[in-house]
Design a protein around this motif. Structure first.
Motif, PDB file in Angstrom:
ATOM      1  N   UNK A  33       0.822  -1.212   0.000  1.00  0.00           N
ATOM      2  CA  UNK A  33       0.000   0.000   0.000  1.00  0.00           C
ATOM      3  C   UNK A  33       0.856   1.263   0.000  1.00  0.00           C
ATOM      4  N   UNK A  34       2.147   1.114   0.309  1.00  0.00           N
ATOM      5  CA  UNK A  34       3.090   2.233   0.291  1.00  0.00           C
ATOM      6  C   UNK A  34       3.965   2.199  -0.966  1.00  0.00           C
ATOM      7  N   UNK A  92      -3.734   4.493  12.735  1.00  0.00           N
ATOM      8  CA  UNK A  92      -2.985   3.740  11.728  1.00  0.00           C
ATOM      9  C   UNK A  92      -2.486   2.438  12.319  1.00  0.00           C
ATOM     10  N   UNK A  93      -2.272   1.447  11.454  1.00  0.00           N
ATOM     11  CA  UNK A  93      -1.798   0.145  11.922  1.00  0.00           C
ATOM     12  C   UNK A  93      -1.044  -0.558  10.812  1.00  0.00           C
ATOM     13  N   UNK A  94       0.039  -1.221  11.196  1.00  0.00           N
ATOM     14  CA  UNK A  94       0.883  -2.016  10.296  1.00  0.00           C
ATOM     15  C   UNK A  94       1.446  -3.173  11.117  1.00  0.00           C
ATOM     16  N   UNK A 133      -6.642  -1.751  -0.382  1.00  0.00           N
ATOM     17  CA  UNK A 133      -6.247  -2.447   0.843  1.00  0.00           C
ATOM     18  C   UNK A 133      -7.485  -2.964   1.582  1.00  0.00           C
ATOM     19  N   UNK A 134      -8.051  -4.043   1.081  1.00  0.00           N
ATOM     20  CA  UNK A 134      -9.293  -4.599   1.633  1.00  0.00           C
ATOM     21  C   UNK A 134      -9.136  -5.044   3.085  1.00  0.00           C
ATOM     22  N   UNK A 155       2.086   9.702  -3.971  1.00  0.00           N
ATOM     23  CA  UNK A 155       3.167   9.207  -3.127  1.00  0.00           C
ATOM     24  C   UNK A 155       4.064   8.307  -3.958  1.00  0.00           C
ATOM     25  N   UNK A 156       5.374   8.519  -3.847  1.00  0.00           N
ATOM     26  CA  UNK A 156       6.357   7.727  -4.595  1.00  0.00           C
ATOM     27  C   UNK A 156       6.033   7.687  -6.088  1.00  0.00           C
TER      28      UNK A 156
END
Length: 173
Positions: A33-34, A92-94, A133-134, A155-156
């Motif tokens: 996702x990033x 946020x969470x990772x 990002x389901x 982004x990027x």
């Protein structure tokens, strides 16, 4: 320790967590996702950004550790994020891939929602999630949030549509 749940505790990150945070931020699949994994210097900057947030606001993304072993399984917390023309309070969470599908993201995100409303006195909290990002969208829904609006971030070098899921203080899940 900042927060505690049935199976987890959350604490501030430090640069001594570099190796454990690399297992998250340097995993291509986790970081899709990033638009890809982070370099060592990007991981150090990420941790420094959290430390700066702790000093500025008293919160940021926290290390999420398993009570049973103390192992750092992921990160979850509250940050101020740009959304269109304003800043919003985001959960946020990772998590490391081996800890996916165990309910840890939902468990920690719920604790952060409660903290935002009860400790910080926030009226609204959100999670900003890439439209592809389901899994993260499901965590937001299990955290009592609903889709509010969309915005495309750049982004990027990639245009990334994002959905903002929100929860309002006092609303029923």
């Amino acid at each position: 320790m900042i927060l505690e749940t049935e199976r987890l505790y959350m604490r501030e990150m430090s640069q001594s967590d570099f190796g454990a945070i690399c297992k998250i931020l340097q995993d291509e699949e986790t970081m899709y996702a990033y638009e890809g994994a982070f370099s060592d210097s990007e991981v150090r900057e990420w941790i420094d950004r959290q430390i700066s947030r702790y000093r500025r606001w008293g919160y940021g993304l926290w290390a999420v550790c398993l009570k049973e072993t103390g192992e750092l399984a992921g990160q979850c917390g509250l940050t101020m994020q740009q959304w269109k023309d304003r800043e919003v309070l985001e959960i946020g969470y990772l998590f490391r891939r081996e800890y996916w599908h165990k309910g840890y993201a939902t468990e920690s995100a719920r604790a952060c929602r409660e903290y935002a409303f009860e400790t910080l006195g926030a009226d609204e909290v959100c999670s900003i999630i890439r439209d592809t990002n389901a899994a993260s969208q499901k965590v937001a829904l299990r955290n009592g949030m609903s889709a509010a609006d969309m915005w495309t971030k750049h982004y990027r070098g990639v245009d990334m549509p994002h959905i903002r899921y929100t929860a309002v203080r006092g609303q029923k899940d």
